[in-house]
Design an enzyme around this catalytic site. Structure first.
Site, mmCIF file in Angstrom:
data_model
loop_
_atom_site.group_PDB
_atom_site.id
_atom_site.type_symbol
_atom_site.label_atom_id
_atom_site.label_comp_id
_atom_site.label_asym_id
_atom_site.label_seq_id
_atom_site.Cartn_x
_atom_site.Cartn_y
_atom_site.Cartn_z
ATOM 1 N N LYS A 20 -50.954 -38.189 -7.917
ATOM 2 C CA LYS A 20 -50.089 -37.095 -7.468
ATOM 3 C C LYS A 20 -49.224 -37.491 -6.269
ATOM 4 O O LYS A 20 -48.003 -37.310 -6.294
ATOM 5 C CB LYS A 20 -50.931 -35.868 -7.109
ATOM 6 C CG LYS A 20 -50.070 -34.721 -6.568
ATOM 7 C CD LYS A 20 -50.893 -33.511 -6.191
ATOM 8 C CE LYS A 20 -49.990 -32.427 -5.609
ATOM 9 N NZ LYS A 20 -50.736 -31.206 -5.213
ATOM 10 N N ASP A 52 -43.412 -21.582 -4.802
ATOM 11 C CA ASP A 52 -43.238 -23.020 -4.562
ATOM 12 C C ASP A 52 -42.415 -23.663 -5.670
ATOM 13 O O ASP A 52 -42.594 -23.344 -6.849
ATOM 14 C CB ASP A 52 -44.598 -23.731 -4.509
ATOM 15 C CG ASP A 52 -45.111 -23.851 -3.088
ATOM 16 O OD1 ASP A 52 -44.304 -24.193 -2.208
ATOM 17 O OD2 ASP A 52 -46.300 -23.592 -2.857
ATOM 18 N N ASP A 88 -39.104 -26.219 0.571
ATOM 19 C CA ASP A 88 -38.954 -25.799 -0.831
ATOM 20 C C ASP A 88 -40.000 -24.753 -1.212
ATOM 21 O O ASP A 88 -40.320 -24.590 -2.389
ATOM 22 C CB ASP A 88 -39.046 -27.001 -1.772
ATOM 23 C CG ASP A 88 -40.364 -27.740 -1.644
ATOM 24 O OD1 ASP A 88 -41.114 -27.476 -0.691
ATOM 25 O OD2 ASP A 88 -40.653 -28.607 -2.500
#
Length: 1334
Positions: free
Chosen positions: A1089, A1020, A1248
């Site tokens: 986050k 990742d 991604d």
């Protein structure tokens, strides 16, 4: 016209004689608009019989004397207006403009002769003195009051005289300074009907390419104005300064003494002159580079593109209607429809050459040369120019006529050459059906026996420097093979072909494993009986409704649904409708969505039938059979890519139909209209006995579907809802069969490689390269103009060639839980039997007070909402698990396409590796590879990553943690449901369990390094959006925060932001801020986050506040009364922290946002091109409403992608930064995919997140980092600036220097040219960063 007349001579002689009598054979240059209107009246009737035309031109009635006088007066006024208008046009042009002479027609006194240019023989002609210009006013005033439009014309004339005098003075002044260069006048080759011809001399022979592109779309008045003003604008600063000084001079004479005014304006003039000098310098640079940019990044616009932009949906609708008529054999209907559109000027403007070619094609099939000739005449009348498709139809028709004269074929070819079209272009660019190519080639061989079409063997690779070496230097490439022999692949192709030809597939539901009760069996039998009855009823109703439609006496120019309802067999329409009833949710479905789905199914079946009708299936089978030689393990090794091999095979097998068809996609409104008609038929026809479940009720037939309305927000939405009796029967039956469209299932053979924007992925099912909003066409237009997309297509092909299989042991565990009662903790939706019961109460019951009634209503609404959500989630899981169970013993493939930003997606919508934790867990690579020396370590590290633990630990630390919990790992693998259940606490529990099983099998094998692993290991990106921003801005602090810099342990940007916010909170708490004191101990990584992650993708403060509010509400200990204030406070601090940590990021983001704002305010949408050459346009426009009228209801379509509407400035500016970053991360993924493929790796991605075998993780990481560095070593921001300047600013300075929007244009130019400055970060450090992707 010579060729056209020869073609039409045999059957059109009478009409041509009539045409010659009605219309003088002179060019449009010698006609005024009145003459052209007269000529058009005759042209429109050329296809009618002479008798009918004569009848229309004769009137037996004689008007009264008073009416005659009135008509004479009106005609004299009209002629005077025309004369005045001509004088105006002459006064418009001062500099080197030659005018055509305009001839006046004598207007007849009575009858309809004025409209046709003729009058009946027995009608008396009156000599009418046409008053001169100076006498008109007096004569007309004596008879009647001057009309308002005459007054307006006079006023406009006076204004023109004033402007002319002012313009002459200005021209003389400029001529004295700099004489205008001389040039020859140029004449236009083609004039549209209704336009007068003027010859305008230009001031220079060479102009900027951007001006050339606008020449075709520029109005005549704009061309004249540009010609007149061109010598005035020798430099932009001179003209602008002159205008500014005149304006200031006027103001100074009114307000202040001239001397004082000059003293005060001197500093302003100097500053303005400096600014203008900068703008002029930028414009000069643009002019020098514009041709280079235009050729590389922005190909010249084709004429028909403008037409498709302006009225794309209308043209698609017309063409799809004609193609439907042709496909069903109703040629007469199609021909009448085209003529009805052509005869009326207001509708003729929607016709392009492609629409005429549809009918030419069918006449060519029949070999009727006279009809081809008529079509060419219609094309010329419409002011259009025949293209390759037109000449292809003509040559095909000649090829089908064995007695066709070679002289006629030669004349056709010579006329093609005169139009700038070559015979080679005919074979390289036209799309052939059936034997068309052979017929065309036969016609050419009649005059050129030795001619052979040139093959497109010259391959032009992507011009991007990022991939030039990839295509040129192939000595080290090792393209992977599939683990199948050639015969197996060919057999798999046949199975896939049969499935796509059927368009649907029926499979067992995973709920079939449940024991069948007596009630279930009864309900299944009842449903089967009812469906059999419904099919008969629907079939009869459909046939009756089609008969009514076919015999409806509607005007020919109106679209009729009848052709669309004849494309398939009647039983196929019925099957589609019955299938939709079975899948309708209990809460109902929006009429618009249901209609769209039904219409799309009809189109898909029609599209597949077209392929078979055009004889493409046989050729596809031959090419694919040979193509498997590249992929099979038992064949030789090739050094070409799949796309290159397929193109080569197509070239070798060029005879017969072209696989890249030019089938027309139905416009969204047609799809919805067809579907709405079918829904209406279902609602009116499908009925059931009311006592079918309860014999105590009175028996009567009741509809099984209801059309009702509900509110969504403030909008009223039409809904189709099933009757509760039907819902109960379906739920209790728990049917064992599910029917899906074939494209829902992964492919059973490797996908067809994408070789162009029109062809790839499935064998027959229509698939778009770029998925877009329904009805949006601007993306397709951009892709069609793009010269080279090889790198993009090859990366999609690489993703599609990865073979998969099912993890059967894990699938069995998931199905057992699904069929039990589900598990919300493990993301297995429970059945509806577990849903909360909807409370029932009587609102009229006096025992409830107002508060209690309101509370009960809320409970009812919440319960219904919960039931609806549970049903949706349950059905989604049922579909995914049933598909996986159906292909549990198969090897399958996922064809890929992309969205408008370049992000890639698998085409099957339900079951794919982009899905939830459940679907990812049951997918394995079909090809296994040994773990090797480090493979087992990567499996363990991957397992720790899936748990969500040890995010701040090094790779070695994670590996040590995995070794310390091996007992739990093995227990989870051996006893997943009855053991310690350690895996259930992971962030991704099902993927963690699958990894536990793989590790257990590996460690128990004789030699783990030789263990064959099919398990995909993920890597990742560390907040990938911020990584791209940090690399763009060369931001050292930002790059360190997102692991672009080598570190011993991974840097966590979310923890860093949380720490920064905590420092701000402590400072504010010490200063006495109440909310900062309340937040003590509650600021964590989890709270900030989501906001940090989405800030890079354009989240606003409002959206960020909602995200933080949601996180705070999840904390039980946090006082709920402070949630609002705390979320406001925290979102400010998060944005402030990011601004300090990522200074370069914020500057780039602001530059992108401001650029998009000014571009969209100028009335244009934001476009750019990715480093791999993929063109991107943002489809955000102001929403317009379009009403689709049907017998059920008026459907209001909210269309936000219409290119004719102005851009939505807010969406354009907010979306540009995230969309630009998405286009970069997709480019990085594509580069990685290409180089992994050349290295022989198995590679797939979820945006991604990159997947490969455990053996090749290190190799993939190396490629990933190298391609990131290569990508950002390009001057991305500078190239973006250059493109935007060329796109939105080139050539505007000289033509719009006096426009009111000049200030905005100057601001845009200065902003786009000012690229944000970059920092000192060394990109090469990324290659050594362990945690860049980890």
């Amino acid at each position: 016209m010579s060729l056209l007349r020869v073609c039409a001579f045999t059957k059109c002689l009478n009409r041509r004689i009539l045409f010659e009598k009605c219309v003088a054979r002179v060019s449009y240059v010698d006609r005024c608009q009145l003459c052209l209107a007269t000529r058009n009246g005759a042209v429109r009737r050329i296809s009618e019989t002479p008798l009918r035309l004569q009848r229309r031109n004769f009137s037996p009635l004689f008007p009264k004397a008073e009416d005659g006088k009135k008509r004479v007066l009106e005609q004299s006024q009209l002629l005077d207006v025309l004369e005045s208008r001509i004088q105006q046009l002459q006064s418009d042009v001062v500099l080197d403009v030659q005018h055509a002479k305009v001839q006046f027609l004598k207007a007849p006194s009575t009858g309809k002769g004025a409209s046709s240019g003729r009058s009946p023989k027995n009608a008396p002609r009156e000599k009418m003195d046409i008053p001169k210009s100076g006498q008109t006013g007096a004569k007309v005033a004596s008879k009647a009051q001057t009309s308002r439009w005459m007054e307006k014309l006079s006023q406009e004339k006076n204004n023109k005289i004033k402007k002319q005098q002012h313009l002459k003075l200005k021209i003389q002044k400029n001529v004295e300074e700099k004489p205008a260069p001389k040039s020859k006048a140029s004449k236009g080759n083609l004039m549209l009907p209704g336009t007068s011809h003027k010859t305008i001399s230009t001031t220079a022979k060479t102009t900027a390419p951007s001006a050339k592109r606008r020449k075709n779309t520029m109005k005549l008045s704009d061309e004249i104005r540009a010609t007149v003003s061109s010598p005035l604008t020798s430099t932009a600063a001179t003209a602008a300064a002159g205008t500014a000084s005149k304006r200031k001079g006027k103001d100074s004479t009114k307000k202040v003494p001239s001397g004082e005014g000059r003293r005060q304006s001197a500093p302003d003039a100097q500053a303005r002159a400096k600014e203008l000098a900068e703008v002029e310098e930028l414009d000069i640079k643009l002019s020098q580079q514009v041709s280079q940019w235009a050729s590389s990044a922005n190909p010249e616009r084709r004429p028909e593109d403008g037409e498709r932009d302006a009225c794309g949906d209308v043209q698609l609708g017309l063409r799809s209607y004609l193609e439907a008529c042709v496909f069903t054999g109703d040629i007469e209907r199609g021909h009448r429809f085209l003529l009805s559109q052509h005869r009326v000027m207001s509708r003729r403007k929607y016709l392009n050459i492609g629409i005429y070619n549809v009918m030419m094609r069918i006449w060519a099939k029949k070999g009727t040369l006279n009809q081809i000739g008529r079509m060419f005449i219609l094309v010329e009348e419409a002011g259009l120019k025949p293209n390759l498709g037109s000449y292809c139809a003509a040559l095909e028709c000649m090829g089908r006529n064995p007695n066709c004269s070679p002289r006629l074929i030669s004349r056709c070819l010579s006329q093609m050459q005169e139009d700038g079209l070559s015979v080679d272009d005919l074979f390289s660019q036209c799309r052939f059906w059936q034997d068309e190519r052979d017929m065309v080639l036969g016609a050419i061989h009649a005059v050129q026996p030795d001619y052979q079409p040139k093959s497109n063997s010259t391959t032009t690779h992507c011009s991007s420097p990022l991939v030039q070496d990839f295509y040129i230097q192939r000595t080290d490439h090792h393209y992977p093979k599939l683990d199948f022999c050639q015969e197996e692949l060919q057999e798999r192709f046949k199975r896939q072909l049969r499935m796509e030809q059927a368009c649907t597939i029926t499979m067992d539901s995973v709920e079939a494993a449940k024991p069948v009760t007596e009630n279930m069996a009864k309900m299944r039998e009842l449903l089967a009986e009812q469906r059999s009855q419904w099919q008969k009823t629907l079939l009869q109703a459909l046939r009756e409704s089609k008969m009514i439609l076919a015999n409806t006496n509607t005007k020919y120019y109106r679209l009729n649904l009848y052709p669309y309802l004849c494309l398939l067999e009647d039983s196929e329409y019925v099957d589609i409708m019955i299938q939709s009833v079975s899948s309708l949710p209990p809460s109902g479905e929006s009429l618009k969505i249901l209609a769209r789905d039904l219409g799309s199914r009809v189109y898909t079946k029609y599209f597949v039938r077209q392929k078979g009708h055009n004889q493409m299936v046989e050729k596809l089978s031959n090419i694919y059979s040979t193509y498997t030689d590249l992929l099979a393990k038992d064949t030789k090794v090739y050094d070409v890519l799949p796309r290159e091999q397929w193109c080569k095979l197509e070239t070798e097998q060029s005879s017969g139909p072209t696989l890249q068809g030019d089938e027309t996609h139905w416009p969204y409104i047609v799809t919805v209209e067809v579907g709405t008609y079918m829904v209406d038929l279902m609602v009116k026809t499908l009925k059931i006995n009311s006592d079918i479940l309860n014999p105590a009720y009175d028996r009567k037939l009741i509809p099984i579907l209801y059309h009702m309305y509900t509110f969504r927000s403030t909008r009223q939405v039409g809904f189709i809802k099933p009757h509760p009796i039907l819902t109960q029967m379906q739920q209790e039956a728990t049917e064992t069969k599910l029917t899906f469209d074939s494209y829902v299932i992964p492919m059973l053979c490797p996908p067809v490689p994408w070789i162009s924007t029109k062809f790839g992925a499935y064998l027959l099912t229509p698939t778009k390269l770029m998925r877009t909003v329904d009805g949006a066409t601007q993306h397709e237009l951009l892709l069609d103009k793009c010269q080279n997309l090889d790198a993009v297509l090859d990366s999609l092909n690489q993703l599609g060639t990865c073979a998969w299989r099912i993890n059967n042991p894990l699938l069995d565990i998931i199905i057992s839980i699904f069929n039990d009662r589900g598990s919300e903790k493990l993301d297995i939706p429970p059945p509806l039997s577990e849903a909360p019961k909807v409370p029932h109460f009587n609102p009229q019951d006096p025992s409830y007070n107002a508060t209690e009634k309101a509370h009960m209503k809320r409970e009812v609404i919440n319960a219904k909402k919960k039931c609806s959500e549970m049903h949706s989630l349950r059905m989604d899981a049922l579909y995914k698990l049933s598909i996986a169970n159906h292909i549990r013993d198969e090897v399958f493939w996922f064809p890929h396409n992309m969205d408008f930003r370049g992000r890639t997606y698998p085409c099957p919508p339900y079951f794919n590796h982009l899905g939830s934790d459940v679907t990812r867990a049951i997918l394995l690579f079909a090809e296994g590879k040994p773990l090797g020396p480090k493979g087992l370590d990567w499996l363990k590290i991957h397992l720790v990553n899936l748990t969500g633990l040890k995010k701040r630990s090094s790779l070695q630390g994670r590996l040590e943690y995995a070794n310390s919990i091996m007992e739990d790992i093995l227990d989870s693998a051996d006893n997943p449901l009855n053991g310690k259940k350690w895996w259930m606490n992971a962030d991704e529990p099902w993927q963690a369990l699958a990894c536990c099983m793989e590790i257990a099998n590996a460690v128990r094998s004789p030699d783990p390094t030789d263990f064959i692993s099919h398990f995909p290991v993920h890597q990742d990106g560390s907040c990938n959006g911020l990584q791209h921003y940090a690399a763009l801005g060369r931001d050292v602090i930002g790059a360190t925060s997102v692991n672009l810099v080598p570190c011993d342990v991974p840097q966590d940007v979310y923890s860093g932001v949380a720490q920064q916010v905590e420092e701000f909170r402590v400072r504010d708490a010490e200063s006495g801020l109440k909310i900062a004191q309340v937040l003590e101990g509650f600021i964590s990584r989890k709270v900030v986050k989501q906001t940090v992650m989405t800030v890079v993708y354009g989240v606003t403060r409002y959206g960020g506040r909602l995200q933080i509010e949601k996180r705070l509400k999840e904390i039980d200990e946090f006082p709920k009364e402070y949630v609002w204030d705390a979320s406001h406070y925290l979102v400010r601090q998060v944005f402030s922290s990011l601004k300090e940590m990522f200074t370069g990021t914020r500057k780039i983001q602001d530059w992108l946002t401001d650029s998009a704002r000014l571009i969209s305010k100028s009335g244009r949408t934001v476009e750019w091109v990715t480093p791999l050459g993929l063109p991107i346009i943002q489809p955000y426009h102001r929403t317009r409403n379009q009403v689709l009228k049907s017998t059920m209801q008026n459907i209001n379509l909210h269309i936000s992608h219409d290119a004719k509407e102005r851009p939505d400035t807010v969406k354009q500016k907010n979306a540009f930064p995230p969309n630009f970053i998405h286009s970069l991360d997709s480019t990085h993924m594509m580069l990685t995919a290409l180089h992994c493929y050349s290295a022989g790796l198995t590679f797939v991605s979820v945006h991604d997140c990159f997947w490969t075998h455990a053996l090749t993780v290190d190799t993939m990481n190396k490629v990933c980092r190298e391609q990131f560095v290569a990508l950002h070593s390009q001057p991305i921001l500078q190239e973006l600036s250059n493109f935007l300047l060329e796109k939105y600013c080139s050539g505007l300075l000289r033509s719009e220097v006096k426009n009111k929007k000049y200030l905005e244009y100057r601001r845009l130019m200065m902003l786009l040219a000012k690229v944000p400055q970059t920092g000192d970060f060394d990109l090469q450090q990324v290659k050594d960063s362990t945690y860049f992707f980890s």
